[in-house]
Enzyme design. Structure first.
Site, mmCIF file in Angstrom:
data_model
loop_
_atom_site.group_PDB
_atom_site.id
_atom_site.type_symbol
_atom_site.label_atom_id
_atom_site.label_comp_id
_atom_site.label_asym_id
_atom_site.label_seq_id
_atom_site.Cartn_x
_atom_site.Cartn_y
_atom_site.Cartn_z
ATOM 1 N N SER A 152 0.790 -1.224 0.000
ATOM 2 C CA SER A 152 0.000 0.000 0.000
ATOM 3 C C SER A 152 0.824 1.277 0.000
ATOM 4 O O SER A 152 0.353 2.307 -0.460
ATOM 5 C CB SER A 152 -0.983 -0.003 1.173
ATOM 6 O OG SER A 152 -0.307 -0.200 2.394
ATOM 7 N N HIS A 195 -5.452 -3.065 -2.738
ATOM 8 C CA HIS A 195 -5.120 -2.126 -3.823
ATOM 9 C C HIS A 195 -5.022 -2.805 -5.185
ATOM 10 O O HIS A 195 -4.732 -2.150 -6.181
ATOM 11 C CB HIS A 195 -3.801 -1.402 -3.513
ATOM 12 C CG HIS A 195 -3.867 -0.622 -2.245
ATOM 13 N ND1 HIS A 195 -4.374 0.656 -2.174
ATOM 14 C CD2 HIS A 195 -3.534 -0.954 -0.973
ATOM 15 C CE1 HIS A 195 -4.337 1.086 -0.931
ATOM 16 N NE2 HIS A 195 -3.830 0.118 -0.171
ATOM 17 N N LYS A 227 -11.849 1.141 -1.518
ATOM 18 C CA LYS A 227 -10.847 1.687 -2.451
ATOM 19 C C LYS A 227 -11.421 1.688 -3.865
ATOM 20 O O LYS A 227 -12.315 2.464 -4.125
ATOM 21 C CB LYS A 227 -9.548 0.932 -2.268
ATOM 22 C CG LYS A 227 -8.962 1.407 -0.935
ATOM 23 C CD LYS A 227 -7.884 0.608 -0.343
ATOM 24 C CE LYS A 227 -7.562 1.248 1.020
ATOM 25 N NZ LYS A 227 -7.026 0.317 1.983
HETATM 26 C C1 LIG Z 1 -6.949 0.164 3.375
HETATM 27 C C2 LIG Z 1 -6.383 -1.161 3.667
HETATM 28 C C3 LIG Z 1 -6.964 -2.003 4.619
HETATM 29 C C4 LIG Z 1 -8.086 -1.545 5.521
HETATM 30 O O1 LIG Z 1 -9.291 -1.548 4.867
HETATM 31 P P1 LIG Z 1 -10.466 -0.640 5.468
HETATM 32 O O2 LIG Z 1 -11.694 -1.182 4.813
HETATM 33 O O3 LIG Z 1 -10.148 0.750 5.109
HETATM 34 O O4 LIG Z 1 -10.466 -0.881 6.950
HETATM 35 C C5 LIG Z 1 -6.449 -3.264 4.766
HETATM 36 N N1 LIG Z 1 -5.388 -3.673 4.047
HETATM 37 C C6 LIG Z 1 -4.784 -2.886 3.146
HETATM 38 C C7 LIG Z 1 -3.626 -3.395 2.388
HETATM 39 C C8 LIG Z 1 -5.253 -1.597 2.937
HETATM 40 O O5 LIG Z 1 -4.651 -0.795 2.079
#
Ligand SMILES: *Cc1c(COP(=O)(O)O)cnc(C)c1O
Length: 390
Positions: free
Chosen positions: A179, A207, A239
């Protein structure tokens, strides 16, 4: 002990280190242009990679869903909060990922905590990449299993750990797309190692979904890895899906195990059904819209070529996450300020989110950006460079 008096020095230390975090108030929906303090800025820090968070069809699905289902789900999934809308979304996510079943969680953070803790405990082993997302690390720490982190993408080190292990269960956990760096995990190699040493592979592709693969099914689609090779697959909906929530996809037995044992699944309220309805729409759009992924790729190529000309240090990333390495915390903050002066919103990511000495400007692109907006960002970087050299 007085609460405020005790906490204050800790806050001051953060500020002295140039690591103080603060929030900025946004006055418009997520899109390529975003408003803050009455000023419009180009938005280069959203994870809304396909521009679905503010897509008219997704908004309409949410509105229609609220009309049909109301707002709150009213209870957890196991009590009576599991609606037909949630159920259909799970079936569609299973089909999308080519897995037997999928299970919705309320956030990705909760999914990661809940999955790791349902699968391993005392006497087991969890192996994680050093650069894994905080939610995976926290899940591993909570599990009371032996826990080790291997250097980023170091497969030889991972293999040594697996070789040395006498644990009953071994769980390898990785981001699909990292990320903060934007690079891909070596999933085919990891799947081979997992098979060789009888370990289970868990991939958090927060992602990758929406961005990678012809249908947007992420790293596992890109590498052609099936449920047998990657038995535990996590995706988030906040996302590229542009909505909210998360899911785990895998075998019937995995999903039933999570329903029985995953505490962060069991003891929390289900997502609003209207959010599930909106996500069904965004899933349909995400699957069919390969043109958006191709456009995104063109923007990435344009940006990388421009950075090479400016002599900016990029990471080895083909994803919409394109961090520009700066190094020092204060320097990263300064650069972000200069970019802001030129109308670009880019976030400065500093330790402890990233390792010491690797502060960076984490640029992200969405399919809503135009090539001329990317050109504007490059000009802003050129300006920031001259300011910093003075
Ligand atoms: C954003 C993210 C999460 C968390 O997800 P949320 O739904 O925002 O709690 C978990 N793992 C990765 C790799 C992320 O980028």
């Amino acid at each position: 002990m007085n609460l405020d008096k005790t906490l204050k020095p800790q806050l001051e230390e953060r500020r002295d280190q140039h690591r103080y975090r603060s929030r900025r108030v946004v006055e418009s929906p997520q899109s390529a242009v975003i408003q803050e303090n009455g000023v419009e800025l180009l938005n280069f820090c959203s994870n809304d990679y396909l521009g679905l968070a503010n897509h008219p069809e997704v908004i309409a699905a949410l509105q229609h869903g609220a009309g049909q289902w109301g707002v709150g789900s009213g209870a957890s999934h196991l009590v009576n909060g599991h609606s037909e809308e949630h159920h259909k979304l799970e079936e569609e996510l299973a089909a999308f990922t080519g897995r037997e079943r999928a299970l919705l969680f309320s956030t990705g953070y909760m999914a990661n905590i809940g999955v790791i803790n349902a699968l391993v405990g005392k006497g087991d082993l969890v192996l994680q990449d050093k650069l894994n997302h905080a939610s995976l690390i926290d899940g591993g720490l909570l599990a009371r299993a032996d826990f080790a982190r291997y250097p980023h993408s170091d497969m030889a080190h991972l293999e040594k750990r697996l070789q040395a292990s006498k644990h009953a269960r071994k769980l390898i956990v990785t981001d699909g797309v990292f990320s903060m760096d934007g690079d891909l995990a070596a999933l085919p190699d990891m799947a081979t190692l997992a098979a060789e040493y009888g370990a289970w592979l868990m991939v958090d592709d927060a992602h990758g979904f929406g961005c990678l693969g012809k249908e947007g099914a992420g790293s596992v689609e890109l590498f052609g890895l099936n449920q047998h090779q990657v038995p535990v697959l996590v995706g988030t909906l906040g996302k590229a899906f542009g909505t909210f929530g998360a899911f785990v996809a895998g075998s019937e037995v995995l999903i039933e195990t999570l329903i029985q044992y995953s505490r962060s699944y069991i003891y929390t309220t289900a997502l609003p059904p209207a959010v599930a309805a909106a996500t069904r729409k965004s899933l349909a759009l995400l699957r069919k819209n390969n043109a958006k992924r191709q456009h995104l790729q063109q923007l990435i190529v344009q940006f990388r070529a421009g950075c090479a000309q400016l002599g900016l240090a990029l990471m080895d990333s083909d994803s919409p996450i394109q961090p520009v390495m700066v190094g020092g915390d204060q320097q990263a903050l300064n650069m972000a300020r200069h970019l802001h002066t030129k109308g670009c919103w880019v976030s400065a990511i500093r330790p402890p989110t990233v390792p010491e000495g690797t502060a960076r400007l984490r640029v992200t692109f969405t399919a809503e950006h135009t090539p001329s907006q990317v050109a504007q960002l490059l000009e802003a970087f050129a300006y920031a460079q001259t300011q910093e050299q003075e």
